[in-house]
Scaffold this motif. Structure first.
Motif, short mmCIF file in Angstrom:
data_model
loop_
_atom_site.label_atom_id
_atom_site.label_comp_id
_atom_site.label_asym_id
_atom_site.label_seq_id
_atom_site.Cartn_x
_atom_site.Cartn_y
_atom_site.Cartn_z
N UNK A 13 0.52 -1.18 0.01
CA UNK A 13 0.44 -0.37 0.12
C UNK A 13 1.14 1.60 0.10
N UNK A 14 2.23 0.93 -0.07
CA UNK A 14 3.53 2.37 -0.44
C UNK A 14 2.75 3.28 -1.17
N UNK A 15 2.61 4.52 -1.17
CA UNK A 15 2.34 5.02 -1.87
C UNK A 15 1.03 6.04 -2.57
N UNK A 16 0.13 4.70 -1.45
CA UNK A 16 -1.61 4.80 -2.24
C UNK A 16 -1.45 6.07 -2.78
N UNK A 17 -2.26 7.05 -1.90
CA UNK A 17 -2.25 8.46 -2.17
C UNK A 17 -1.58 9.57 -2.25
N UNK A 18 -0.48 8.85 -2.21
CA UNK A 18 0.86 10.15 -2.29
C UNK A 18 0.03 11.54 -3.09
N UNK A 19 0.46 12.46 -2.90
CA UNK A 19 0.24 13.79 -3.52
C UNK A 19 -1.03 13.73 -3.83
N UNK A 20 -2.59 13.31 -3.26
CA UNK A 20 -3.38 13.35 -4.24
C UNK A 20 -3.97 14.83 -2.88
N UNK A 21 -3.69 15.80 -3.48
CA UNK A 21 -4.11 17.39 -3.14
C UNK A 21 -5.24 18.36 -2.53
N UNK A 22 -5.79 17.16 -3.69
CA UNK A 22 -7.45 17.24 -3.63
C UNK A 22 -8.16 16.57 -2.36
N UNK A 23 -7.74 15.62 -2.50
CA UNK A 23 -9.07 14.50 -1.16
C UNK A 23 -8.50 15.09 0.10
N UNK A 24 -9.85 15.00 0.66
CA UNK A 24 -10.54 15.20 1.93
C UNK A 24 -11.10 14.92 2.66
#
Length: 70
Positions: free
Chosen positions: A1-12
């Protein structure tokens, strides 16, 4: 699961993520790294028994508010 959502800057928020089966996961490195808009992760009740490395898991998630389990 490494880096799965990494840099999802708009994810709330991530609905239902607390229900994911994680008992066989061994790595969660940077999973939410730099998710700068992330505010909540509802009902997070993962089994992290086998996770060996979770470094930088919530790095730069400065808006995130979580209730730690008792």
């Amino acid at each position: 699961m490494n880096w799965l959502f990494s840099i999802c800057s708009k994810l709330k928020t991530i609905p239902n993520i607390g229900k994911w089966s994680t008992e066989n996961v061994t790595e969660m490195v940077g999973m939410f790294n730099n998710c700068i808009s992330l505010e909540t992760i509802p009902d997070l009740k993962w089994n992290e028994t086998n996770v060996n490395n979770g470094s930088a898991l919530f790095y730069k998630c400065e808006k995130l508010k979580m209730k730690l389990m008792d």
